[in-house]
Design a protein around this motif. Structure first.
Motif, PDB file in Angstrom:
ATOM      1  N   VAL A   1       0.943  -1.223  -0.026  1.00  0.00           N
ATOM      2  CA  VAL A   1       0.044   0.030  -0.073  1.00  0.00           C
ATOM      3  C   VAL A   1       0.756   1.268   0.136  1.00  0.00           C
ATOM      4  O   VAL A   1       0.226   2.286  -0.148  1.00  0.00           O
ATOM      5  CB  VAL A   1      -1.030   0.163   1.203  1.00  0.00           C
ATOM      6  CG1 VAL A   1      -1.783  -1.167   1.074  1.00  0.00           C
ATOM      7  CG2 VAL A   1      -0.243   0.185   2.323  1.00  0.00           C
TER       8      VAL A   1
ATOM      9  N   MET B   1      -7.178   5.969   1.384  1.00  0.00           N
ATOM     10  CA  MET B   1      -6.747   5.059   0.246  1.00  0.00           C
ATOM     11  C   MET B   1      -7.124   5.426  -0.928  1.00  0.00           C
ATOM     12  O   MET B   1      -8.382   5.874  -1.257  1.00  0.00           O
ATOM     13  CB  MET B   1      -7.753   3.914   0.664  1.00  0.00           C
ATOM     14  CG  MET B   1      -7.644   3.409   1.997  1.00  0.00           C
ATOM     15  SD  MET B   1      -8.547   1.610   2.310  1.00  0.00           S
ATOM     16  CE  MET B   1     -10.049   2.269   2.129  1.00  0.00           C
TER      17      MET B   1
ATOM     18  N   LEU C   1      -7.199   2.749  -5.552  1.00  0.00           N
ATOM     19  CA  LEU C   1      -7.393   1.498  -5.115  1.00  0.00           C
ATOM     20  C   LEU C   1      -7.607   0.439  -6.235  1.00  0.00           C
ATOM     21  O   LEU C   1      -7.996   0.690  -7.445  1.00  0.00           O
ATOM     22  CB  LEU C   1      -8.719   1.629  -4.371  1.00  0.00           C
ATOM     23  CG  LEU C   1      -8.886   2.139  -3.156  1.00  0.00           C
ATOM     24  CD1 LEU C   1     -10.270   2.783  -2.661  1.00  0.00           C
ATOM     25  CD2 LEU C   1      -8.458   1.055  -1.820  1.00  0.00           C
TER      26      LEU C   1
ATOM     27  N   ASP D   1      -7.254  -4.736  -3.128  1.00  0.00           N
ATOM     28  CA  ASP D   1      -7.340  -4.084  -1.859  1.00  0.00           C
ATOM     29  C   ASP D   1      -8.712  -4.528  -1.134  1.00  0.00           C
ATOM     30  O   ASP D   1      -8.921  -4.010   0.206  1.00  0.00           O
ATOM     31  CB  ASP D   1      -7.297  -2.616  -1.969  1.00  0.00           C
ATOM     32  CG  ASP D   1      -5.993  -2.072  -2.474  1.00  0.00           C
ATOM     33  OD1 ASP D   1      -6.034  -1.166  -3.345  1.00  0.00           O
ATOM     34  OD2 ASP D   1      -4.885  -2.724  -1.905  1.00  0.00           O
TER      35      ASP D   1
END
Length: 122
Positions: A64, A83, A86, A90
């Motif tokens: 990440v 986030m 994406l 994920d």
């Protein structure tokens, strides 16, 4: 006891963004790090990111790094996970956690939130 309550999960297309929040309340003695973990179907729970309670020590899992950002607002007693970019991989249930050692390891987690689902479609 410490209570952790996540929010902000949902469904998004690949390339999109979500921000998870974790409201923290209760006893914090012995807690040195706040963290996010995730668990995909059929897989083990894995660490995503952690931040020391003082904010000076931040660590991300390689998967990440560069896409997710962990932060905290001590005035609001809230932990965040921004986030971006994406990917379908994920997709998982994301858990807020408090650690007694800053290791991003489930063995050092004292409290867990209930989890929030994040689904990323291609």
């Amino acid at each position: 006891l410490q209570q952790l309550v996540e929010s902000g999960g949902g469904s998004v297309q690949a390339g999109g963004s979500l921000r998870l929040s974790c409201a923290v309340s209760g006893y914090t003695y012995g807690i040195v790090c706040m963290a996010w973990f995730r668990q995909a179907p059929g897989k083990e729970r894995e660490g995503v990111a952690r931040i020391s309670t003082g904010g000076g020590d931040i660590y991300y899992a390689d998967s990440v790094k560069g896409r997710f950002t962990i932060s905290q607002d001590n005035a609001k007693n809230t932990l965040y996970l921004q986030m971006n970019s994406l990917k379908p991989e994920d997709t998982a249930v994301y858990y807020c956690a408090s650690e007694t050692y800053c290791r991003l390891n489930i063995r050092h987690v004292r409290y867990w939130g209930q989890g929030t689902q994040v689904t990323v479609s291609s």
